[in-house]
Design a protein around this motif. Sequence first.
Motif, PDB file in Angstrom:
ATOM      1  N   LYS A 157      51.467  -9.390   9.623  1.00 16.12           N
ATOM      2  CA  LYS A 157      52.444 -10.377   9.166  1.00 16.12           C
ATOM      3  C   LYS A 157      53.148 -11.021  10.360  1.00 16.12           C
ATOM      4  CE  LYS A 157      56.508 -11.013   6.300  1.00 16.12           C
ATOM      5  NZ  LYS A 157      57.479 -10.433   5.409  1.00 16.12           N
ATOM      6  N   LEU A 158      53.507 -10.205  11.364  1.00 18.09           N
ATOM      7  CA  LEU A 158      54.160 -10.750  12.557  1.00 18.09           C
ATOM      8  C   LEU A 158      53.196 -11.613  13.353  1.00 18.09           C
ATOM      9  CD1 LEU A 158      56.672 -11.037  14.242  1.00 18.09           C
ATOM     10  CD2 LEU A 158      56.122  -8.869  15.363  1.00 18.09           C
ATOM     11  N   ILE A 159      51.927 -11.241  13.404  1.00 14.56           N
ATOM     12  CA  ILE A 159      50.928 -12.083  14.072  1.00 14.56           C
ATOM     13  C   ILE A 159      50.879 -13.458  13.408  1.00 14.56           C
ATOM     14  CG2 ILE A 159      48.439 -12.400  14.458  1.00 14.56           C
ATOM     15  CD1 ILE A 159      48.293  -9.422  15.140  1.00 14.56           C
ATOM     16  N   GLN A 160      50.928 -13.485  12.082  1.00  8.17           N
ATOM     17  CA  GLN A 160      50.943 -14.767  11.372  1.00  8.17           C
ATOM     18  C   GLN A 160      52.170 -15.584  11.767  1.00  8.17           C
ATOM     19  OE1 GLN A 160      50.740 -13.226   7.356  1.00  8.17           O
ATOM     20  NE2 GLN A 160      48.605 -13.874   7.147  1.00  8.17           N
ATOM     21  N   GLN A 161      53.305 -14.928  11.872  1.00  4.72           N
ATOM     22  CA  GLN A 161      54.540 -15.625  12.246  1.00  4.72           C
ATOM     23  C   GLN A 161      54.456 -16.144  13.683  1.00  4.72           C
ATOM     24  OE1 GLN A 161      56.823 -12.138  10.968  1.00  4.72           O
ATOM     25  NE2 GLN A 161      58.155 -13.545   9.833  1.00  4.72           N
ATOM     26  N   ILE A 162      53.835 -15.369  14.562  1.00  2.00           N
ATOM     27  CA  ILE A 162      53.663 -15.794  15.961  1.00  2.00           C
ATOM     28  C   ILE A 162      52.791 -17.045  16.021  1.00  2.00           C
ATOM     29  CG2 ILE A 162      52.602 -15.177  18.168  1.00  2.00           C
ATOM     30  CD1 ILE A 162      53.463 -12.224  17.519  1.00  2.00           C
ATOM     31  N   ILE A 163      51.720 -17.064  15.245  1.00  2.00           N
ATOM     32  CA  ILE A 163      50.824 -18.227  15.214  1.00  2.00           C
ATOM     33  C   ILE A 163      51.589 -19.470  14.765  1.00  2.00           C
ATOM     34  CG2 ILE A 163      48.807 -19.240  14.064  1.00  2.00           C
ATOM     35  CD1 ILE A 163      47.738 -16.271  13.966  1.00  2.00           C
ATOM     36  N   LEU A 164      52.382 -19.329  13.719  1.00  2.00           N
ATOM     37  CA  LEU A 164      53.176 -20.467  13.236  1.00  2.00           C
ATOM     38  C   LEU A 164      54.198 -20.906  14.278  1.00  2.00           C
ATOM     39  CD1 LEU A 164      53.772 -19.405   9.522  1.00  2.00           C
ATOM     40  CD2 LEU A 164      52.266 -21.215  10.360  1.00  2.00           C
ATOM     41  N   ALA A 165      54.870 -19.955  14.900  1.00  2.00           N
ATOM     42  CA  ALA A 165      55.902 -20.280  15.892  1.00  2.00           C
ATOM     43  C   ALA A 165      55.304 -20.942  17.129  1.00  2.00           C
ATOM     44  CB  ALA A 165      56.659 -19.014  16.292  1.00  2.00           C
ATOM     45  N   SER A 166      54.057 -20.623  17.443  1.00  2.00           N
ATOM     46  CA  SER A 166      53.414 -21.199  18.632  1.00  2.00           C
ATOM     47  C   SER A 166      52.821 -22.580  18.363  1.00  2.00           C
ATOM     48  CB  SER A 166      52.316 -20.268  19.151  1.00  2.00           C
ATOM     49  OG  SER A 166      51.157 -20.340  18.343  1.00  2.00           O
ATOM     50  N   ASN A 167      52.954 -23.060  17.139  1.00  2.00           N
ATOM     51  CA  ASN A 167      52.394 -24.365  16.761  1.00  2.00           C
ATOM     52  C   ASN A 167      50.911 -24.468  17.076  1.00  2.00           C
ATOM     53  OD1 ASN A 167      54.822 -25.473  15.718  1.00  2.00           O
ATOM     54  ND2 ASN A 167      55.496 -25.896  17.791  1.00  2.00           N
ATOM     55  N   GLY A 168      50.192 -23.367  16.840  1.00  2.00           N
ATOM     56  CA  GLY A 168      48.750 -23.370  17.021  1.00  2.00           C
ATOM     57  C   GLY A 168      48.267 -23.086  18.432  1.00  2.00           C
ATOM     58  N   LYS A 169      49.182 -22.880  19.372  1.00  2.00           N
ATOM     59  CA  LYS A 169      48.760 -22.583  20.748  1.00  2.00           C
ATOM     60  C   LYS A 169      48.122 -21.200  20.837  1.00  2.00           C
ATOM     61  CE  LYS A 169      52.075 -25.614  22.909  1.00  2.00           C
ATOM     62  NZ  LYS A 169      53.365 -25.723  23.509  1.00  2.00           N
ATOM     63  N   LEU A 170      48.537 -20.310  19.961  1.00  2.00           N
ATOM     64  CA  LEU A 170      47.948 -18.972  19.889  1.00  2.00           C
ATOM     65  C   LEU A 170      47.115 -18.886  18.617  1.00  2.00           C
ATOM     66  CD1 LEU A 170      51.106 -16.945  20.930  1.00  2.00           C
ATOM     67  CD2 LEU A 170      49.104 -17.407  22.335  1.00  2.00           C
ATOM     68  N   LYS A 171      45.970 -18.295  18.706  1.00  2.00           N
ATOM     69  CA  LYS A 171      45.038 -18.182  17.582  1.00  2.00           C
ATOM     70  C   LYS A 171      44.969 -16.737  17.108  1.00  2.00           C
ATOM     71  CE  LYS A 171      43.758 -22.476  18.173  1.00  2.00           C
ATOM     72  NZ  LYS A 171      44.546 -23.460  17.534  1.00  2.00           N
ATOM     73  N   ALA A 172      44.698 -16.562  15.826  1.00  2.00           N
ATOM     74  CA  ALA A 172      44.651 -15.228  15.225  1.00  2.00           C
ATOM     75  C   ALA A 172      43.666 -14.325  15.948  1.00  2.00           C
ATOM     76  CB  ALA A 172      44.292 -15.332  13.746  1.00  2.00           C
ATOM     77  N   GLU A 173      42.479 -14.818  16.203  1.00  2.00           N
ATOM     78  CA  GLU A 173      41.442 -13.996  16.831  1.00  2.00           C
ATOM     79  C   GLU A 173      41.886 -13.490  18.202  1.00  2.00           C
ATOM     80  OE1 GLU A 173      36.762 -14.192  18.219  1.00  2.00           O
ATOM     81  OE2 GLU A 173      37.734 -16.010  17.499  1.00  2.00           O
ATOM     82  N   GLN A 174      42.475 -14.368  18.998  1.00  2.00           N
ATOM     83  CA  GLN A 174      42.887 -13.939  20.333  1.00  2.00           C
ATOM     84  C   GLN A 174      44.050 -12.958  20.266  1.00  2.00           C
ATOM     85  OE1 GLN A 174      44.051 -17.995  21.590  1.00  2.00           O
ATOM     86  NE2 GLN A 174      45.639 -17.006  22.784  1.00  2.00           N
ATOM     87  N   LEU A 175      44.974 -13.144  19.321  1.00  2.00           N
ATOM     88  CA  LEU A 175      46.090 -12.207  19.202  1.00  2.00           C
ATOM     89  C   LEU A 175      45.608 -10.833  18.746  1.00  2.00           C
ATOM     90  CD1 LEU A 175      48.842 -14.475  17.647  1.00  2.00           C
ATOM     91  CD2 LEU A 175      48.793 -13.540  19.957  1.00  2.00           C
ATOM     92  N   VAL A 176      44.714 -10.814  17.767  1.00  2.00           N
ATOM     93  CA  VAL A 176      44.180  -9.539  17.291  1.00  2.00           C
ATOM     94  C   VAL A 176      43.462  -8.830  18.432  1.00  2.00           C
ATOM     95  CG1 VAL A 176      42.508  -8.462  15.728  1.00  2.00           C
ATOM     96  CG2 VAL A 176      44.085 -10.199  14.867  1.00  2.00           C
ATOM     97  N   ASN A 177      42.665  -9.560  19.202  1.00  2.00           N
ATOM     98  CA  ASN A 177      41.964  -8.974  20.355  1.00  2.00           C
ATOM     99  C   ASN A 177      42.949  -8.509  21.422  1.00  2.00           C
ATOM    100  OD1 ASN A 177      39.394  -9.311  19.302  1.00  2.00           O
ATOM    101  ND2 ASN A 177      39.152 -11.336  20.195  1.00  2.00           N
ATOM    102  N   GLU A 178      43.956  -9.310  21.688  1.00  2.00           N
ATOM    103  CA  GLU A 178      44.954  -8.961  22.702  1.00  2.00           C
ATOM    104  C   GLU A 178      45.674  -7.666  22.327  1.00  2.00           C
ATOM    105  OE1 GLU A 178      49.205 -10.647  24.412  1.00  2.00           O
ATOM    106  OE2 GLU A 178      47.920 -12.015  23.294  1.00  2.00           O
ATOM    107  N   PHE A 179      46.095  -7.562  21.077  1.00  2.00           N
ATOM    108  CA  PHE A 179      46.881  -6.407  20.678  1.00  2.00           C
ATOM    109  C   PHE A 179      46.031  -5.192  20.328  1.00  2.00           C
ATOM    110  CE2 PHE A 179      49.946  -9.915  19.695  1.00  2.00           C
ATOM    111  CZ  PHE A 179      50.785  -9.631  20.760  1.00  2.00           C
ATOM    112  N   ALA A 180      44.739  -5.380  20.166  1.00  2.00           N
ATOM    113  CA  ALA A 180      43.844  -4.243  19.912  1.00  2.00           C
ATOM    114  C   ALA A 180      43.732  -3.361  21.139  1.00  2.00           C
ATOM    115  CB  ALA A 180      42.457  -4.740  19.497  1.00  2.00           C
ATOM    116  N   ARG A 181      44.017  -3.915  22.308  1.00  2.00           N
ATOM    117  CA  ARG A 181      43.929  -3.166  23.563  1.00  2.00           C
ATOM    118  C   ARG A 181      45.109  -2.234  23.779  1.00  2.00           C
ATOM    119  NH1 ARG A 181      43.974  -7.791  27.211  1.00  2.00           N
ATOM    120  NH2 ARG A 181      43.561  -9.253  25.570  1.00  2.00           N
ATOM    121  N   ILE A 182      46.146  -2.402  22.991  1.00  2.00           N
ATOM    122  CA  ILE A 182      47.358  -1.582  23.157  1.00  2.00           C
ATOM    123  C   ILE A 182      47.162  -0.236  22.490  1.00  2.00           C
ATOM    124  CG2 ILE A 182      49.827  -1.439  22.626  1.00  2.00           C
ATOM    125  CD1 ILE A 182      49.892  -4.490  22.743  1.00  2.00           C
TER     126      ILE A 182
END
Length: 79
Positions: free
Chosen positions: A54-79
């Motif tokens: 849900k927060l990833i969705q909010q981040i995507i909206l707040a970034s006005n499309g500069k961040l994409k779902a796939e890249q965020l999921v991949n980025e945070f999967a490494r944590i």
Amino acid sequence: MICNQQYHKAVFMVTFKQWAKQSGESHEGIAKMLGVSRPHITQIIAGKKRPSLKLIQQIILASNGKLKAEQLVNEFARI
């Protein structure tokens, strides 16, 4: 060897941490924008916590499309 398309994708991908810095907003401002606490955002940026879907969705909206779902999921999967 990385093919040209993968190279361009890697070069132009922006991480959440980079976006947060480039946005000019404080961690407090980003937290308010996303409806979470400042410590929560700070921990996500530091790589100590993962955001919910849900927060990833909010981040995507707040970034006005500069961040994409796939890249965020991949980025945070490494944590």
